[in-house]
Scaffold this motif. Sequence first.
Motif, PDB file in Angstrom:
ATOM      1  N   HIS A   1     -28.635 -21.509  12.152  1.00  0.00           N
ATOM      2  CA  HIS A   1     -28.802 -21.511  13.450  1.00  0.00           C
ATOM      3  C   HIS A   1     -29.318 -22.828  14.223  1.00  0.00           C
ATOM      4  CE1 HIS A   1     -28.315 -16.929  13.834  1.00  0.00           C
ATOM      5  NE2 HIS A   1     -28.825 -16.871  13.181  1.00  0.00           N
ATOM      6  N   PRO A   2     -29.764 -22.995  15.848  1.00  0.00           N
ATOM      7  CA  PRO A   2     -30.299 -24.248  16.011  1.00  0.00           C
ATOM      8  C   PRO A   2     -31.408 -24.254  15.715  1.00  0.00           C
ATOM      9  CG  PRO A   2     -28.853 -23.045  17.996  1.00  0.00           C
ATOM     10  CD  PRO A   2     -28.844 -22.588  16.782  1.00  0.00           C
ATOM     11  N   GLU A   3     -32.244 -25.482  14.784  1.00  0.00           N
ATOM     12  CA  GLU A   3     -33.250 -25.825  15.320  1.00  0.00           C
ATOM     13  C   GLU A   3     -33.950 -25.779  13.434  1.00  0.00           C
ATOM     14  OE1 GLU A   3     -36.629 -25.521  17.565  1.00  0.00           O
ATOM     15  OE2 GLU A   3     -35.615 -24.652  18.895  1.00  0.00           O
ATOM     16  N   GLY A   4     -32.363 -25.687  12.526  1.00  0.00           N
ATOM     17  CA  GLY A   4     -33.075 -26.235  11.264  1.00  0.00           C
ATOM     18  C   GLY A   4     -32.378 -24.970  10.336  1.00  0.00           C
ATOM     19  N   ALA A   5     -32.376 -23.586  10.902  1.00  0.00           N
ATOM     20  CA  ALA A   5     -32.501 -22.669  11.102  1.00  0.00           C
ATOM     21  C   ALA A   5     -31.623 -22.329   9.311  1.00  0.00           C
ATOM     22  CB  ALA A   5     -32.280 -21.512  11.196  1.00  0.00           C
ATOM     23  N   GLY A   6     -31.558 -21.474   7.897  1.00  0.00           N
ATOM     24  CA  GLY A   6     -30.382 -21.689   7.049  1.00  0.00           C
ATOM     25  C   GLY A   6     -30.837 -22.535   5.286  1.00  0.00           C
ATOM     26  N   ASP A   7     -32.607 -21.808   5.205  1.00  0.00           N
ATOM     27  CA  ASP A   7     -32.503 -22.258   4.088  1.00  0.00           C
ATOM     28  C   ASP A   7     -33.314 -21.080   3.505  1.00  0.00           C
ATOM     29  OD1 ASP A   7     -32.577 -24.773   4.453  1.00  0.00           O
ATOM     30  OD2 ASP A   7     -33.749 -24.986   6.356  1.00  0.00           O
ATOM     31  N   ASP A   8     -32.990 -19.652   3.658  1.00  0.00           N
ATOM     32  CA  ASP A   8     -33.293 -19.358   2.887  1.00  0.00           C
ATOM     33  C   ASP A   8     -33.192 -18.516   1.073  1.00  0.00           C
ATOM     34  OD1 ASP A   8     -32.818 -15.133   3.663  1.00  0.00           O
ATOM     35  OD2 ASP A   8     -34.224 -16.556   1.802  1.00  0.00           O
ATOM     36  N   ASP A   9     -33.581 -18.320   0.578  1.00  0.00           N
ATOM     37  CA  ASP A   9     -33.425 -19.099  -1.032  1.00  0.00           C
ATOM     38  C   ASP A   9     -32.636 -17.700  -1.468  1.00  0.00           C
ATOM     39  OD1 ASP A   9     -33.894 -21.314  -1.199  1.00  0.00           O
ATOM     40  OD2 ASP A   9     -36.757 -20.662  -1.490  1.00  0.00           O
ATOM     41  N   ALA A  10     -33.038 -16.585  -0.821  1.00  0.00           N
ATOM     42  CA  ALA A  10     -33.085 -15.825  -0.956  1.00  0.00           C
ATOM     43  C   ALA A  10     -31.823 -15.366  -1.198  1.00  0.00           C
ATOM     44  CB  ALA A  10     -33.318 -13.923  -0.147  1.00  0.00           C
ATOM     45  N   GLY A  11     -30.382 -16.516   0.008  1.00  0.00           N
ATOM     46  CA  GLY A  11     -29.092 -15.957  -0.468  1.00  0.00           C
ATOM     47  C   GLY A  11     -28.278 -17.239  -1.053  1.00  0.00           C
ATOM     48  N   ARG A  12     -29.094 -18.025  -1.746  1.00  0.00           N
ATOM     49  CA  ARG A  12     -28.317 -18.882  -2.038  1.00  0.00           C
ATOM     50  C   ARG A  12     -27.963 -18.855  -4.164  1.00  0.00           C
ATOM     51  NH1 ARG A  12     -30.097 -23.908  -1.049  1.00  0.00           N
ATOM     52  NH2 ARG A  12     -32.072 -24.212   0.247  1.00  0.00           N
ATOM     53  N   THR A  13     -26.503 -18.688  -4.214  1.00  0.00           N
ATOM     54  CA  THR A  13     -25.506 -18.598  -5.041  1.00  0.00           C
ATOM     55  C   THR A  13     -25.013 -19.243  -5.133  1.00  0.00           C
ATOM     56  OG1 THR A  13     -23.911 -17.396  -3.781  1.00  0.00           O
ATOM     57  CG2 THR A  13     -25.882 -15.690  -4.594  1.00  0.00           C
ATOM     58  N   GLU A  14     -23.906 -19.913  -6.680  1.00  0.00           N
ATOM     59  CA  GLU A  14     -23.037 -20.499  -6.913  1.00  0.00           C
ATOM     60  C   GLU A  14     -22.089 -21.061  -7.917  1.00  0.00           C
ATOM     61  OE1 GLU A  14     -25.087 -25.568  -8.178  1.00  0.00           O
ATOM     62  OE2 GLU A  14     -25.514 -23.531 -10.341  1.00  0.00           O
ATOM     63  N   ALA A  15     -21.111 -21.090  -7.646  1.00  0.00           N
ATOM     64  CA  ALA A  15     -20.063 -20.813  -8.607  1.00  0.00           C
ATOM     65  C   ALA A  15     -18.832 -22.173  -7.933  1.00  0.00           C
ATOM     66  CB  ALA A  15     -18.724 -19.566  -7.467  1.00  0.00           C
ATOM     67  N   VAL A  16     -17.730 -21.966  -8.683  1.00  0.00           N
ATOM     68  CA  VAL A  16     -16.602 -22.844  -8.536  1.00  0.00           C
ATOM     69  C   VAL A  16     -15.345 -22.370  -8.003  1.00  0.00           C
ATOM     70  CG1 VAL A  16     -15.646 -24.330 -10.293  1.00  0.00           C
ATOM     71  CG2 VAL A  16     -17.742 -24.474 -10.733  1.00  0.00           C
ATOM     72  N   LEU A  17     -15.155 -23.006  -7.294  1.00  0.00           N
ATOM     73  CA  LEU A  17     -14.004 -22.396  -6.350  1.00  0.00           C
ATOM     74  C   LEU A  17     -12.728 -23.454  -6.816  1.00  0.00           C
ATOM     75  CD1 LEU A  17     -14.796 -22.103  -2.328  1.00  0.00           C
ATOM     76  CD2 LEU A  17     -15.310 -20.881  -4.861  1.00  0.00           C
ATOM     77  N   ASP A  18     -11.263 -22.708  -6.814  1.00  0.00           N
ATOM     78  CA  ASP A  18     -10.215 -24.111  -6.520  1.00  0.00           C
ATOM     79  C   ASP A  18      -9.197 -24.345  -5.623  1.00  0.00           C
ATOM     80  OD1 ASP A  18      -8.832 -21.691  -6.960  1.00  0.00           O
ATOM     81  OD2 ASP A  18      -7.978 -21.935  -8.933  1.00  0.00           O
ATOM     82  N   ARG A  19      -8.462 -24.358  -5.566  1.00  0.00           N
ATOM     83  CA  ARG A  19      -7.553 -24.904  -4.672  1.00  0.00           C
ATOM     84  C   ARG A  19      -7.632 -23.767  -4.005  1.00  0.00           C
ATOM     85  NH1 ARG A  19      -3.761 -30.393  -3.503  1.00  0.00           N
ATOM     86  NH2 ARG A  19      -2.951 -28.714  -2.031  1.00  0.00           N
ATOM     87  N   GLU A  20      -6.877 -22.666  -4.515  1.00  0.00           N
ATOM     88  CA  GLU A  20      -6.739 -21.460  -4.324  1.00  0.00           C
ATOM     89  C   GLU A  20      -7.540 -20.459  -3.702  1.00  0.00           C
ATOM     90  OE1 GLU A  20      -5.126 -16.565  -5.705  1.00  0.00           O
ATOM     91  OE2 GLU A  20      -5.142 -18.622  -7.393  1.00  0.00           O
ATOM     92  N   GLY A  21      -9.347 -21.587  -4.955  1.00  0.00           N
ATOM     93  CA  GLY A  21     -10.256 -20.575  -3.612  1.00  0.00           C
ATOM     94  C   GLY A  21     -11.029 -20.687  -2.004  1.00  0.00           C
TER      95      GLY A  21
END
Length: 389
Positions: A3-23
């Motif tokens: 959202h405007p003004e820098g929202a989007g830093d919620d630690d609860a939403g952080r996950t990590e993965a690896v994608l290939d070109r199909e992903g």
Amino acid sequence: MTHPEGAGDDDAGRTEAVLDREGLDALVRVLVRRGRTVIGPTVRDGAIVLDELESAEALPFGWGVELQAGQYRVRRRADAAAFAHSAGPQSWKSFLHPERVRQWSADRRPDGGMTVHAEAPESVSYAFLGVRPCDLRAIRILDRVMSGGRYRDPAYLSRRTGAFLIAAECTEPGATCFCVSMGTGPAADAGYDLALTEVVDADGHRFLCRSGTPEGAAVLAELPRRGADEPTRQAAARAVDEAAGRMGRSMPPVDLRTLMRDTLEAERWDDVTARCLSCGNCTMVCPTCFCTTSEDVTDLTGDHAERWRRWDSCYDLDFSLLHDGPVRASPRSRYRQWLTHKLGTWHDQFDSSGCVGCGRCIVWCPTGIDLTEEAHALHREAAHREGAS
């Protein structure tokens, strides 16, 4: 979603993965299925431009760019990297704050009066794929300008609110990049829903993907993926760290705001404006320049009229026109206004610099004027003057 003004830093939403070109292709399909208009880089007309994507196959796999002051060329790469190119002629501003927007229209009534029809804000749900960290910061700056103060732009808000941002961390800076000097890259630090770091090595072509919001995590969960492994994490971190050491340009290591304030009468302004065409290219390609003007048009009958808002430039002689003439009549005064505002007085208005170090203004200047070179020259002149006093 961010959202405007820098929202989007919620630690609860952080996950990590690896994608290939199909992903990566699945990412586009999932976003389209969710009703998003996906915008990303693609090769067209001898440039890497931003356009609507139907699939990830349209991304510029195997294409890079060669940049210099006043020069831009696409080139074939030895690998199939999709995001190993620097900023092109467009920025995301073109979609969030378009060049022309109709504000209202009016039609003559039978009684001779006019009925005015307000223009409804455009209804669009964007997903921006491949946003560079410097451009992430530019979007945050535009948020502050267009929606962070007393006067909010509904046309901007209608496009920006809910836009899904997918960052692509920079692993190959161009010869005109200087994001490190401006503190805006090459790593993506905030303001994204998903962040990709592309890795092409002996272990294959893949993308380390991390979420920055709950919606980003939800999208990532729908993609074919595998767990983030330590070799990929290390390769991604190494690629970004190495990019930070390969910047093609830099700013002088001084307070630029103070430098601009203390060099208003420097002789260097005469030198640079002898080369400046006052064409305004730098403001058109800049991802944070926001100035506009209004123009009214009518049909030949006079029965229909429209008001349009369009981009304007402080290099235009009429930009500061008053009853007795323009406030800034000389190219010197107009170039100085642009640079001192961008690097200096922007702080007074919006609490940040107006420059993100993308280098577009250098590349797309027809005479090759380089604002980093000018900042260094002003710094040298100021240091010489202080030493002689």
